[in-house]
Design an enzyme around this catalytic site. Structure first.
Site, mmCIF file in Angstrom:
data_model
loop_
_atom_site.group_PDB
_atom_site.id
_atom_site.type_symbol
_atom_site.label_atom_id
_atom_site.label_comp_id
_atom_site.label_asym_id
_atom_site.label_seq_id
_atom_site.Cartn_x
_atom_site.Cartn_y
_atom_site.Cartn_z
ATOM 1 N N ASP A 127 -16.804 4.007 -12.070
ATOM 2 C CA ASP A 127 -17.131 5.391 -12.414
ATOM 3 C C ASP A 127 -17.531 6.215 -11.194
ATOM 4 O O ASP A 127 -17.445 7.450 -11.222
ATOM 5 C CB ASP A 127 -18.277 5.429 -13.439
ATOM 6 C CG ASP A 127 -17.904 4.726 -14.730
ATOM 7 O OD1 ASP A 127 -16.840 5.036 -15.280
ATOM 8 O OD2 ASP A 127 -18.674 3.872 -15.179
ATOM 9 N N HIS B 153 -23.541 -2.577 -12.813
ATOM 10 C CA HIS B 153 -22.643 -2.782 -13.946
ATOM 11 C C HIS B 153 -23.202 -3.909 -14.792
ATOM 12 O O HIS B 153 -23.796 -4.863 -14.270
ATOM 13 C CB HIS B 153 -21.230 -3.130 -13.449
ATOM 14 C CG HIS B 153 -20.177 -3.032 -14.510
ATOM 15 N ND1 HIS B 153 -19.927 -4.042 -15.404
ATOM 16 C CD2 HIS B 153 -19.308 -2.031 -14.803
ATOM 17 C CE1 HIS B 153 -18.941 -3.671 -16.210
ATOM 18 N NE2 HIS B 153 -18.547 -2.463 -15.873
#
Length: 429
Positions: free
Chosen positions: A363, A306
């Protein structure tokens, strides 16, 4: 700690104030640097640039912390509802019972679309992506509520916010029904926010639709986890568009389009497609982990790492637990969950990923749980948009309420041609 930093440039020393946030985040205030030196700073992607101060969301990527208005995301995901969290983000505090009831009733009252808007859907082919429809419909709302165009009319702000929160789910459900060739389902005032959305999505006139409270709870959790995430691409877009004093509908439509990109809101769809590819290939996760480590393989391990989190994404932990709890209840075992769990376990043991702190992000599991809820892949980003809506609204409102806000106008470093002559067309080679 010193309250100023020094910048030495061309034999001069410029003192720059140091700003410290309530969670001890530190920034060097460079607002006067161009006026006093003629220089600007260069920061592609704004990865080291704070564009604003904000009291909405605190994010510590190194420690894996996410809080809305100071409240940990883990607590909100377990104990709150999406409507309550929306109020918290937008208005700065948890509502009391009266405030929550009034707010909920307002969302119920404004959930229907103007009947003329239903004709808009007829103009789109069945292959139209729901995100294209969503952004166009949200922007079109501004033509039905011209009083919202004047952002200085504070009396209209609350009703505009309620209209947008209420109608967003209706537009999303209608876009889904359009793609399925099914009749639109009107909202029901007797249902809660998430139950109403599920009914508009999945009920049909031919048979009754039973609301499963476990699915409603899971959808609330999913929306809460996506409700805000500080100054990401779409939120920054909402702020940038809103800084021109564009109305809320226009600013949110722009945020939706920013979210559409595969590097932002479309990432969970890419995770699901990756898991399906691994399953079709036989399910050997080690093979794909090795491919991901080869720069020339063309394969990327989606859902890991991320831009901000250098620790385990706290939202990923919550969704992973929800998958393990909810999937056995609402449908047969999803083979992709098994692939995902084995992939995560193998990747976290691999020094390549551990050294680079490439942990699963939100996700990685959100696509699996949305698939289990019956959400088709092309609706994943739309679901993200519904969840992120209160965060977008909160940032737009925070900016509008700040009298010191300015129109966003980044600088650049020009690298093109120097002064060049105009060559008549007959002389051009």
């Amino acid at each position: 700690m010193a309250d100023r930093a020094e910048l030495k440039l061309d034999g001069k020393t410029l003192e720059l104030p140091i700003i410290v946030g309530t969670e001890q985040e530190k920034a060097i205030d460079i607002r006067q640097i161009r006026a006093q030196t003629g220089f600007v700073t260069l920061d592609p992607g704004y990865v080291n640039t704070g564009s604003t101060t904000s009291a909405i969301t605190f994010l510590d990527g190194e420690a894996g912390i996410l809080r809305y208005r100071g409240i940990p995301i883990e607590v909100l995901a377990e104990r709150s509802t999406f409507v309550e969290v929306s109020y918290l983000l937008i208005y700065g505090k948890l509502p009391n019972q009266t405030e929550l009831s009034t707010f909920s009733q307002s969302l119920t009252r404004h959930s229907m679309l103007h009947e003329d808007m239903k004709r808009f859907f007829d103009g789109y082919p069945s292959t139209a992506h729901p995100m294209a429809i969503l952004s166009a419909m949200v922007c079109s709302l501004s033509s039905y509520y011209p009083e919202a165009l004047n952002v200085k009319n504070k009396e209209q702000t609350d009703i505009t916010i309620a209209r947008l929160l209420a109608k967003m789910r209706t537009i999303a459900a209608y876009s889904f029904k359009k793609s399925m060739g099914q009749p639109f389902v009107y909202p029901k005032n007797s249902l809660s926010y998430c139950a109403n959305f599920l009914n508009m999505m999945f009920s049909v006139p031919a048979e009754p639709y039973e609301i499963d409270e476990e699915i409603v709870r899971t959808l609330n959790m999913l929306f809460i986890l996506h409700a805000d995430h500080e100054q990401n691409c779409s939120t920054s877009t909402v702020r940038m568009v809103g800084s021109s004093q564009a109305n809320l509908f226009a600013a949110i439509a722009a945020g939706i389009l920013a979210l559409w990109g595969p590097l932002h809101g479309g990432a969970n769809q890419e995770v699901l497609e990756m898991l399906e590819e691994i399953q079709r290939d036989g399910g050997d996760v080690t093979k794909f982990i090795d491919l991901a480590k080869k720069k020339d393989s063309g394969f990327r391990l989606m859902g890991f790492g991320h831009r901000v989190y250098k620790n385990y994404d706290p939202r990923a932990k919550i969704i992973k637990a929800a998958c393990e709890r909810v999937l056995p209840r609402i449908r047969k075992k999803d083979p992709l969950l098994d692939v995902a769990q084995r992939l995560e376990e193998a990747a976290l043991k691999d020094p390549y990923f551990a050294d680079r702190k490439l942990n699963p992000n939100v996700d990685f599991y959100s696509g699996i749980i949305m698939r289990a809820l019956g959400i088709p892949t092309n609706m994943f980003t739309v679901m993200f948009a519904i969840g992120r809506l209160p965060g977008w609204i909160a940032h737009w409102k925070e900016m509008m309420d700040d009298s010191s806000s300015k129109i966003c106008r980044p600088r650049q470093i020009y690298t093109g041609n120097n002064l060049s002559p105009y060559v008549p067309i007959e002389d051009r080679k």
